[in-house]
Design an enzyme around this catalytic site. Structure first.
Site, PDB file in Angstrom:
ATOM      1  N   HIS A  35       7.878  15.296  29.236  1.00 45.38           N
ATOM      2  CA  HIS A  35       8.400  14.870  30.101  1.00 45.38           C
ATOM      3  C   HIS A  35       7.926  15.207  31.074  1.00 45.38           C
ATOM      4  CE1 HIS A  35      11.533  11.951  28.287  1.00 45.38           C
ATOM      5  NE2 HIS A  35      12.054  12.797  26.895  1.00 45.38           N
ATOM      6  N   CYS A  91      15.158  10.161  22.211  1.00 46.80           N
ATOM      7  CA  CYS A  91      15.498  10.459  23.688  1.00 46.80           C
ATOM      8  C   CYS A  91      16.108   9.336  24.929  1.00 46.80           C
ATOM      9  CB  CYS A  91      13.719  10.398  24.095  1.00 46.80           C
ATOM     10  SG  CYS A  91      13.761  10.394  25.251  1.00 46.80           S
ATOM     11  N   LEU A  92      16.497  10.263  26.043  1.00 43.71           N
ATOM     12  CA  LEU A  92      17.162   8.924  26.596  1.00 43.71           C
ATOM     13  C   LEU A  92      16.536   8.194  27.474  1.00 43.71           C
ATOM     14  CD1 LEU A  92      20.039  12.046  27.762  1.00 43.71           C
ATOM     15  CD2 LEU A  92      20.198  10.540  26.363  1.00 43.71           C
ATOM     16  N   GLY A 129      19.486  17.787  27.000  1.00 41.18           N
ATOM     17  CA  GLY A 129      18.395  17.748  27.363  1.00 41.18           C
ATOM     18  C   GLY A 129      17.484  16.586  28.295  1.00 41.18           C
ATOM     19  N   HIS A 134      10.409  19.107  24.009  1.00 40.35           N
ATOM     20  CA  HIS A 134      11.287  17.594  24.273  1.00 40.35           C
ATOM     21  C   HIS A 134      10.778  17.722  25.924  1.00 40.35           C
ATOM     22  CE1 HIS A 134      12.624  13.803  23.090  1.00 40.35           C
ATOM     23  NE2 HIS A 134      13.086  13.850  24.485  1.00 40.35           N
ATOM     24  N   GLU A 135      11.535  18.429  26.446  1.00 43.03           N
ATOM     25  CA  GLU A 135      12.127  18.562  28.043  1.00 43.03           C
ATOM     26  C   GLU A 135      10.471  18.962  28.719  1.00 43.03           C
ATOM     27  OE1 GLU A 135      14.163  16.928  28.279  1.00 43.03           O
ATOM     28  OE2 GLU A 135      15.270  17.485  26.404  1.00 43.03           O
ATOM     29  N   GLN A 177      12.891  11.704  33.486  1.00 35.35           N
ATOM     30  CA  GLN A 177      13.738  11.053  32.812  1.00 35.35           C
ATOM     31  C   GLN A 177      14.924  10.129  34.488  1.00 35.35           C
ATOM     32  OE1 GLN A 177      14.514  13.572  29.333  1.00 35.35           O
ATOM     33  NE2 GLN A 177      14.838  11.537  28.668  1.00 35.35           N
TER      34      GLN A 177
HETATM   35 ZN    ZN Z   1      13.114  12.749  25.895  1.00 31.76          ZN
END
Ligand code: ZN
Length: 182
Positions: A136, A90-91, A41, A132-133, A46
């Site tokens: 963000h 996480c990216l 995702g 998770h998304e 991000q």
């Molecule tokens: Zn993340």
């Protein structure tokens, strides 16, 4: 991690704005970026846009960009009280993994990229990605959700000590769940 936009509450996107070319192009580039970095995702903050938009792969076996689901202004409702701990990365926090408790079962309501409302009933991996998304969009990172930082692990050590052990007795989908990065 460290860019202020990752800690800000992102703003909703209205339907007219969503139909604009710039926003549609932005969504396409988010999908490209998610694939480029092998994420499950990717949320707009991000990539430094403080908008309530994320893209996600809800099927761990999904491969193509056609399997990416776009969520605009998502609202989560937790169903039941079961919580599961699972590995997340996480990216925005490269090469780190940790065990994060998440609701096992949720409902999510959002607009799609054509400004049409849809609702999904999600469990396990898909429910974890969406939580998770959505976090963000509220400036929340997975560290904030961990019960303790004890399981915090570099990717190399995760692969060496944790991934294999956790894969014992589990099927393919759950192996993929171990690798959630989004
Ligand atoms: Zn993340």
């Amino acid at each position: 991690m460290g860019h202020p936009v990752l800690r800000a509450k992102a703003r909703p996107v209205d339907k007219l704005e969503l139909k604009q070319r710039t926003v549609q192009d932005f969504i396409d580039s988010m999908v490209d970026t998610m694939f480029e970095y092998s994420g499950a995702g990717l949320a707009a903050p991000q990539v430094h846009e403080s908008l309530r938009i994320f893209v996600a792969m809800l099927d761990p076996d999904g491969q193509g960009e056609g399997d990416a689901v776009v969520f605009i202004n998502p609202e989560i409702t937790v169903i039941g009280d079961q919580t599961l701990e699972g590995w997340e990365g996480c990216l925005s926090i490269p090469d780190v993994r940790g065990r994060v408790p998440r609701a096992q079962h949720i409902k999510v309501s959002a607009l799609d990229r054509n400004a049409k409302r849809f609702e999904l009933d999600l469990k396990d991996f898909a429910a974890r990605v969406v939580q998770h998304e959505t976090d963000h969009l509220d400036g929340v990172l997975f560290f904030d959700r961990m019960k303790s930082l004890e399981s915090l692990t570099y990717l190399e050590e995760y692969s060496r000590y944790h991934a294999r052990r956790d894969k014992d007795d589990e099927d393919q989908d759950e192996e993929d769940e171990d690798a959630l990065t989004s």
